[in-house]
Design an enzyme around this catalytic site. Structure first.
Site, mmCIF file in Angstrom:
data_model
loop_
_atom_site.group_PDB
_atom_site.id
_atom_site.type_symbol
_atom_site.label_atom_id
_atom_site.label_comp_id
_atom_site.label_asym_id
_atom_site.label_seq_id
_atom_site.Cartn_x
_atom_site.Cartn_y
_atom_site.Cartn_z
ATOM 1 N N LYS A 174 0.813 -1.219 0.000
ATOM 2 C CA LYS A 174 0.000 0.000 0.000
ATOM 3 C C LYS A 174 0.849 1.273 0.000
ATOM 4 O O LYS A 174 0.441 2.286 -0.570
ATOM 5 C CB LYS A 174 -0.924 0.008 1.214
ATOM 6 N N GLU B 139 -2.775 7.304 7.850
ATOM 7 C CA GLU B 139 -3.458 8.298 7.006
ATOM 8 C C GLU B 139 -4.681 8.864 7.697
ATOM 9 O O GLU B 139 -5.158 8.335 8.692
ATOM 10 C CB GLU B 139 -3.790 7.708 5.624
ATOM 11 N N HIS C 192 -14.692 -3.691 7.429
ATOM 12 C CA HIS C 192 -13.953 -3.297 6.226
ATOM 13 C C HIS C 192 -14.064 -4.317 5.105
ATOM 14 O O HIS C 192 -13.265 -4.315 4.178
ATOM 15 C CB HIS C 192 -12.476 -3.022 6.536
ATOM 16 N N ARG D 34 -6.386 -7.802 -10.202
ATOM 17 C CA ARG D 34 -7.052 -9.070 -10.534
ATOM 18 C C ARG D 34 -8.521 -8.802 -10.822
ATOM 19 O O ARG D 34 -8.973 -7.663 -10.715
ATOM 20 C CB ARG D 34 -6.950 -10.017 -9.337
HETATM 21 P P1 ADP Z 1 -7.785 -3.983 2.759
HETATM 22 O O1 ADP Z 1 -6.801 -4.088 1.630
HETATM 23 O O2 ADP Z 1 -7.274 -4.558 4.047
HETATM 24 O O3 ADP Z 1 -9.151 -4.470 2.392
HETATM 25 P P2 ADP Z 1 -8.350 -1.201 2.124
HETATM 26 O O4 ADP Z 1 -7.254 -0.222 2.049
HETATM 27 O O5 ADP Z 1 -8.892 -1.724 0.834
HETATM 28 O O6 ADP Z 1 -7.885 -2.423 3.061
HETATM 29 O O7 ADP Z 1 -9.525 -0.606 2.981
HETATM 30 C C1 ADP Z 1 -10.655 -1.351 3.316
HETATM 31 C C2 ADP Z 1 -11.768 -0.447 3.776
HETATM 32 O O8 ADP Z 1 -11.355 0.342 4.894
HETATM 33 C C3 ADP Z 1 -12.240 0.556 2.770
HETATM 34 O O9 ADP Z 1 -13.163 0.017 1.882
HETATM 35 C C4 ADP Z 1 -12.840 1.630 3.662
HETATM 36 O O10 ADP Z 1 -14.122 1.244 4.072
HETATM 37 C C5 ADP Z 1 -11.943 1.621 4.871
HETATM 38 N N1 ADP Z 1 -10.887 2.673 4.753
HETATM 39 C C6 ADP Z 1 -9.671 2.527 4.200
HETATM 40 N N2 ADP Z 1 -8.977 3.661 4.257
HETATM 41 C C7 ADP Z 1 -9.762 4.578 4.875
HETATM 42 C C8 ADP Z 1 -9.605 5.949 5.262
HETATM 43 N N3 ADP Z 1 -8.492 6.623 5.037
HETATM 44 N N4 ADP Z 1 -10.641 6.539 5.872
HETATM 45 C C9 ADP Z 1 -11.794 5.875 6.137
HETATM 46 N N5 ADP Z 1 -11.980 4.591 5.826
HETATM 47 C C10 ADP Z 1 -10.994 3.934 5.193
#
Ligand code: ADP
Length: 697
Positions: A163, A247, A282, A344
């Site tokens: 990431k 973040e 999430h 993917r």
């Molecule tokens: P993973 O790869 O573990 O699934 P992601 O980065 O895709 O993690 O994030 C999963 C979820 O977490 C997102 O869909 C969102 O709901 C929440 N999320 C991620 N980053 C943020 C953020 N900066 N602020 C609020 N919610 C977030």
């Protein structure tokens, strides 16, 4: 092979009954589809790639195979011990066993899978999602073995794999990222300083993260150090990499992602957005396209950003760029941020297929075979609305605990605007080894509300007996007012958990009663009047000529004992529900091991009778001792004693299963076992002597 080639909606799926779907434009009217049909009319994919191995299982393996077969490709499956009888294995033209159930000993063994691919002459490998799909080393190994990897180049997977690096890359490509720190300094005090600068709440994320693991929201400075430690620990345990980034926690977050597609000639387009804001921990629960409240301006901005991110890594094939949008004032062109790119095909790709009329797997194969994208951005258009629900074997009433076991009954919905992608079938099993998804149910309509109504109705028609499921929960989500009004963000489910039925609920007495009645009637029918007690009035079947007073009848519902009051009359048995108003309800009863599964309103209970007569059979035998006999024709489940054992009155001797009920046979007196007959599993006739007890000495 049927006559007509070209992009059509993925035909029929595993247990899907129909695929009636796309509203609006028909295939023939769309220039995109006509174009692609021309490209593919020559049969170019199967000429270049005559066979395909899917390094995956379940619904996605089947999904890929369906398209591959339509294109004339030979389908090769690999499977673990647990999937020996799975539908995708049967569907394939050939299937190879690759190891035990555990994924790390089967579906994650890249080398073994490549060896099978070589031996079987597979021209390409499709990794599906999960497992090896984002493993750059696997993509490299395929290439080295001369097999086409259906996915992006390994370099693109690597570039987007972590990431922090992905965010840096996006920044470089002028794609907006969530404000925060994604550098290499992992010192606690330093990271806390960064969090203070960003302003709380912040989100700590594992750079190697996925599946929501290693992610912690921090409300204030005081909590930071503890949250960091816990995120790092989770990250180390899950990914072997403790590094994190910090973040800004975006407020009223909406998860909006863009489907992108590239070919190996440098063309990249986007296939619009999907809104995946309905999440739990999430993780996505419901996905839809287009996103509620999306404007042409925001779509263009997000779409361009996604295409730029993909171009920055030389992307080829299907990918998804995920954004988090600050939804406080609706979706805005200056309030969305890059989160990560999934290199993917996604679980939720069917919603995009539904609104575009494209088959994304076909496009993947076309591109993998060296084909050019058969359209440009301007050719693409959205038709109608699509919503997908992930039907899971889990129990919303018990914290969404995964639920496993045999699927005693499985009825998946069908009808206009309904598509079902499933990988299991009735009689199959949900095992604890893999993701417990049963099916994806995708509904489409001319409008969002029409699609949601169809999805709710489809969930109402869904019957799963065996593992617990989230059917009722999903239906309630489709019906939830705020969601229907488009007023939701990623915390919608948490905020409304209780109203959605994600809480312990009281036993559905009426449903349990329906199950008990069936069992009692079955028992009465099967047990001859000259029952094993020789006393018709002592029998559990309760046959009687005139109405009888109600009697307490103990049953278990999911292991919990409930005493119903049952009454027999010449019409059969009825249950007195203590003044509960009688309601017409649709209840599905499924006979299962030792009981009945009652499915009502998307909930289910496993109802079993409890033997009302404590089995204490006494009868003289020739030897002057006592013999214990089978109460009914049935199966010997357990035999606890052997000749010579000393037993006490009341001690458990054996269990016989008969009439969906376990009967415990106990010793009628103290003594020594002189005879114990039968192997567990053996059939025993009614009245057959199982244990004889003689005097000690
Ligand atoms: P993973 O790869 O573990 O699934 P992601 O980065 O895709 O993690 O994030 C999963 C979820 O977490 C997102 O869909 C969102 O709901 C929440 N999320 C991620 N980053 C943020 C953020 N900066 N602020 C609020 N919610 C977030």
């Amino acid at each position: 092979m049927t006559g007509r080639r070209g992009i059509v909606p993925p035909a029929s799926h595993a247990v899907s009954r129909t695929y009636a779907g796309r509203p609006g434009k028909t295939k023939a009217e769309s220039p995109v589809i006509t174009g692609l049909m021309n490209v593919l009319a020559s049969g170019s994919v199967s000429a270049v790639l005559p066979s395909i191995l899917v390094a995956n299982r379940g619904e996605i393996a089947l999904r890929v195979f369906r398209t591959a077969r339509r294109l004339g490709m030979r389908c090769i499956a690999v499977y673990s011990e647990a999937d020996r009888d799975a539908p995708f294995v049967r569907f394939a033209d050939e299937a190879h066993h690759i190891g035990p159930a555990a994924a790390r000993e089967s579906y994650l063994l890249g080398d073994r899978i490549i060896a099978v691919a070589k031996a079987s002459g597979a021209a390409c490998i499709h990794p599906g999602y999960g497992f090896l799909s984002e493993n750059a080393d696997f993509a490299d190994a395929c290439k080295a073995a001369g097999i086409v990897f259906v996915g992006p180049p390994a370099s693109a997977i690597r570039a987007m794999g972590l990431k922090d690096a992905a965010k840096a890359l996006a920044e470089k490509a002028s794609v907006p990222v969530v404000p925060g720190y994604h550098g290499s300094n992992q010192d606690v005090a330093f990271l806390k300083g960064e969090a203070d600068k960003i302003g709380y709440p912040v989100l700590i994320k594992a750079v190697a993260g996925g599946g929501g693991k290693g992610m912690k929201r921090v409300e204030g400075a005081a909590e930071f150090a503890d949250a960091l430690e816990s995120a790092q620990r989770e990250a180390r345990n899950s990914f072997g990499d403790a590094r994190v980034l910090v973040e800004k926690y975006v407020l009223s977050p909406r998860h909006v992602e863009i489907q992108v597609f590239g070919d190996s000639y440098g063309n990249v387009v986007h296939l619009f957005e999907r809104d995946c804001s309905l999440q739990r921990r999430h993780q996505k629960v419901i996905e839809e396209a287009p996103a509620p409240g999306m404007t042409a301006e925001v779509r263009a901005a997000m779409g361009n950003a996604a295409v730029e991110a993909a171009k920055a890594v030389g992307y080829v094939g299907a990918g998804t760029v995920e954004f988090i949008a600050d939804g406080r004032d609706g979706l805005r062109a200056d309030r969305f941020y890059f989160m990560e790119m999934n290199t993917r095909l996604q679980v939720e790709h069917p919603v995009t297929e539904t609104i575009t009329g494209l088959d994304l797997v076909e496009l993947q194969l076309h591109v993998a075979a060296g084909g050019k994208l058969p359209f440009t951005q301007g050719d693409l258009a959205i038709c109608g609305h699509a919503v997908e629900a992930r039907l899971y074997a889990e129990d919303p009433e018990r914290g969404f605990l995964p639920s496993t076991g045999k699927l005693w009954a499985l009825h998946l919905p069908e009808g206009e605007g309904i598509r079902v992608d499933a990988g299991v079938e009735e009689g199959g099993e949900v095992t604890p080894f893999y993701d417990p998804m049963i099916a994806k149910i995708i509904a489409s309509g001319a409008t969002r509300i029409e699609a949601l109504d169809r999805l709710a109705a489809a969930l109402g028609d869904t019957i799963v007996a065996g593992p617990k499921t989230n059917t009722r929960f999903l239906k309630k989500l489709c019906e939830a007012e705020g969601f229907r009004a488009g007023q939701f963000d990623t915390s919608f489910i948490d905020r409304h958990a209780e109203a959605l039925g994600a809480a312990a609920l009281p036993v559905d007495q009426a449903a349990v009663a329906a199950g008990a009645i069936l069992l009692l009637e079955e028992q009465a029918q099967a047990a001859p009047r000259t029952g094993w007690t020789d006393d018709p009035w002592a029998m559990a079947d309760g046959f009687a000529l005139s109405p009888q007073p109600s009697v307490p009848t103990p049953v278990t519902a999911d292991g919990e004992t409930i005493t119903l009051r049952t009454r027999w009359s010449s019409d059969g048995v009825s249950v007195d529900l203590g003044g509960e108003p009688h309601q017409e309800r649709e209840v599905t009863l499924v006979m299962a091991d030792e009981g009945v599964i009652v499915v009502a309103d998307g909930r289910q209970s496993w109802v079993r009778l409890v033997d009302p007569l404590s089995v204490d059979l006494e009868g003289g035998d020739a030897a002057g001792g006592s013999s214990v006999k089978a109460p009914m024709h049935g199966k010997l489940i357990a035999l606890f004693v052997k000749p010579g054992d000393r037993v006490e009155k009341g001690q458990r001797l054996a269990i016989v299963e008969a009439m969906k009920m376990e009967h415990v046979l106990t010793a009628p007196r103290d003594g020594v076992v002189s005879e114990a007959v039968g192997e567990p599993g053996a059939q025993v006739a009614q009245g057959a002597r199982i244990v004889s007890i003689g005097d000690a000495g």
